[in-house]
Motif scaffolding. Structure first.
Motif, PDB file in Angstrom:
ATOM      1  N   ASP A  95      -6.464  -2.518   2.805  1.00 40.13           N
ATOM      2  CA  ASP A  95      -5.529  -3.186   3.212  1.00 40.13           C
ATOM      3  C   ASP A  95      -5.672  -5.349   3.088  1.00 40.13           C
ATOM      4  O   ASP A  95      -5.310  -5.822   2.945  1.00 40.13           O
ATOM      5  CB  ASP A  95      -4.411  -3.146   3.487  1.00 40.13           C
ATOM      6  CG  ASP A  95      -4.164  -1.732   2.720  1.00 40.13           C
ATOM      7  OD1 ASP A  95      -3.520  -1.709   1.485  1.00 40.13           O
ATOM      8  OD2 ASP A  95      -3.629  -0.474   3.635  1.00 40.13           O
ATOM      9  N   ASP A 115       1.049  -1.019  -0.016  1.00 41.91           N
ATOM     10  CA  ASP A 115      -0.193   0.260  -0.237  1.00 41.91           C
ATOM     11  C   ASP A 115       0.840   0.716   0.259  1.00 41.91           C
ATOM     12  O   ASP A 115       2.055   0.882   0.125  1.00 41.91           O
ATOM     13  CB  ASP A 115      -0.510   0.080   1.603  1.00 41.91           C
ATOM     14  CG  ASP A 115      -1.846   1.196   1.841  1.00 41.91           C
ATOM     15  OD1 ASP A 115      -2.151   2.210   0.811  1.00 41.91           O
ATOM     16  OD2 ASP A 115      -1.665   2.076   2.750  1.00 41.91           O
ATOM     17  N   ASP A 129       0.025   5.099   0.584  1.00 45.63           N
ATOM     18  CA  ASP A 129      -0.451   5.872   1.620  1.00 45.63           C
ATOM     19  C   ASP A 129      -0.601   5.753   3.084  1.00 45.63           C
ATOM     20  O   ASP A 129      -1.363   4.837   3.570  1.00 45.63           O
ATOM     21  CB  ASP A 129      -1.546   6.985   1.808  1.00 45.63           C
ATOM     22  CG  ASP A 129      -2.089   7.123   0.555  1.00 45.63           C
ATOM     23  OD1 ASP A 129      -1.027   7.768  -0.166  1.00 45.63           O
ATOM     24  OD2 ASP A 129      -3.074   8.318   0.069  1.00 45.63           O
ATOM     25  N   ASP A 167      -2.164  -0.463   5.877  1.00 38.73           N
ATOM     26  CA  ASP A 167      -2.071   0.026   7.489  1.00 38.73           C
ATOM     27  C   ASP A 167      -3.704   0.278   7.570  1.00 38.73           C
ATOM     28  O   ASP A 167      -4.318   0.599   8.750  1.00 38.73           O
ATOM     29  CB  ASP A 167      -1.248   1.590   7.510  1.00 38.73           C
ATOM     30  CG  ASP A 167      -1.819   2.392   6.748  1.00 38.73           C
ATOM     31  OD1 ASP A 167      -1.680   2.402   5.595  1.00 38.73           O
ATOM     32  OD2 ASP A 167      -2.648   3.322   6.706  1.00 38.73           O
ATOM     33  N   GLY A 168      -4.353   0.101   6.072  1.00 34.98           N
ATOM     34  CA  GLY A 168      -6.069   0.038   6.319  1.00 34.98           C
ATOM     35  C   GLY A 168      -7.066  -0.913   6.310  1.00 34.98           C
ATOM     36  O   GLY A 168      -6.853  -1.584   5.508  1.00 34.98           O
ATOM     37  N   GLU A 175      -1.149  10.929   3.873  1.00 35.88           N
ATOM     38  CA  GLU A 175      -1.946  10.478   2.840  1.00 35.88           C
ATOM     39  C   GLU A 175      -1.946  11.713   1.753  1.00 35.88           C
ATOM     40  O   GLU A 175      -2.496  12.768   2.279  1.00 35.88           O
ATOM     41  CB  GLU A 175      -3.903  10.822   3.808  1.00 35.88           C
ATOM     42  CG  GLU A 175      -3.686   9.908   4.741  1.00 35.88           C
ATOM     43  CD  GLU A 175      -3.695   7.770   4.567  1.00 35.88           C
ATOM     44  OE1 GLU A 175      -4.740   7.531   3.771  1.00 35.88           O
ATOM     45  OE2 GLU A 175      -3.531   6.797   5.426  1.00 35.88           O
TER      46      GLU A 175
END
Ligand SMILES: [Mg+2]
Length: 282
Positions: A233, A72, A74, A229-230, A81
């Motif tokens: 993901d 990923d 951002d 991280d999100g 971001e």
């Protein structure tokens, strides 16, 4: 805080019959072989270390050096971001950041959040956007070394993002990734229209890219290490042989057992058993 011999000894006592191999002095160590299942082993070591600021991860030794890195962008490969950086240029950072935070925590669907944020960017000049992409996307510590080391050992590397190609193409070049995939912002007359060129690249696109690269290079899912991280993901992290939640949001942490909260991105090399003297600086 350095990884001390005392901490390592406490970990070793929590896992009888294991041997210690230092991967980097005062920084990274691996213990094995494991008789326990990984989660039990991880908990025992975590408990033995109390609250010491050390990442504890447990995974099989066999096949841990991966042939495909999917990352990923951002807040993973870069420290920001990108849509928030864009919003700064329009003076609407707080409105945009609030939408981003809700999306990353899984509270609103990714595509809806993307549409809301991009609509707020309408009228931004393309030249401003390019300047932001060049100047406000600092790489995360260890990002270049992670990519360079895996490439030097024959791996393919891909950058996947729900962000924008204008950013991913530049970060890809700076960091040395082989591939990038993201959304394309629609531009007319030198300004953003506030729309994304379809199809929208959401978390489904990350898994699509995962499958595309696995097939193109004749690999298996377990040959992949993915980092993110999100919430968007999680599907690729769960699919990969090693899925790393990197300084991740709470909802992600609950779903991904391998987490790096202390180490920089070179932690993803230690997870694969690379020693520091094998790293290639990037
Ligand atoms: Mg991210």
């Amino acid at each position: 805080m350095p990884l001390t011999a005392d901490l390592v000894e406490r970990a070793r006592r929590a896992l009888p019959e294991t041997e210690v191999e230092w991967l980097a002095p005062a920084e990274a160590v691996e213990l094995g072989p494991l008789e326990l299942d990984p989660e039990t082993a991880r908990r025992r070591v975590r408990d033995a270390l109390d609250a010491a600021p050390v990442d504890v991860c447990a995974l099989p030794f066999e096949g841990r050096r991966k042939q495909l890195l999917l990352a990923d962008m951002d807040s993973t490969i870069i420290q920001v971001e990108c849509v928030d950086e864009l919003a700064d240029a329009l003076g609407i950072r707080e409105r945009i950041a609030a939408i981003t935070a809700r999306a990353m925590n899984g509270e609103i669907p990714f595509a809806a959040a993307l549409g809301e944020r991009v609509a707020l960017l309408e009228g931004l000049e393309q030249a401003t956007l390019e300047h932001i992409a060049e100047t406000r996307t600092p790489l995360s510590p260890g990002a270049g070394t992670l990519v360079a080391t895996m490439k030097a050992h024959g791996a393919v590397t891909g950058l996947v993002s729900g962000g924008f190609t204008l950013f991913t193409s530049r970060v890809r070049a700076r960091c040395g990734f082989d591939h990038d995939r993201a959304n394309t912002l629609e531009i007319a007359g030198g300004e953003l229209t506030g729309r994304v060129v379809p199809p929208i690249q959401d978390h489904g696109a990350k898994v699509d890219e995962f499958e595309r690269l696995v097939a193109a290079h004749d690999l298996l899912d377990e040959d992949v290490i993915a980092v993110g991280d999100g919430a968007n993901d999680v599907p690729m992290l769960q699919r990969a042989g090693i899925g790393v939640a990197y300084r991740a949001h709470q909802k992600v942490r609950a779903q991904v057992p391998i987490r790096l909260d202390v180490a920089d991105l070179t932690g993803a090399l230690y997870l694969q058993g690379y020693r520091r003297d094998e790293f290639v600086e990037g």
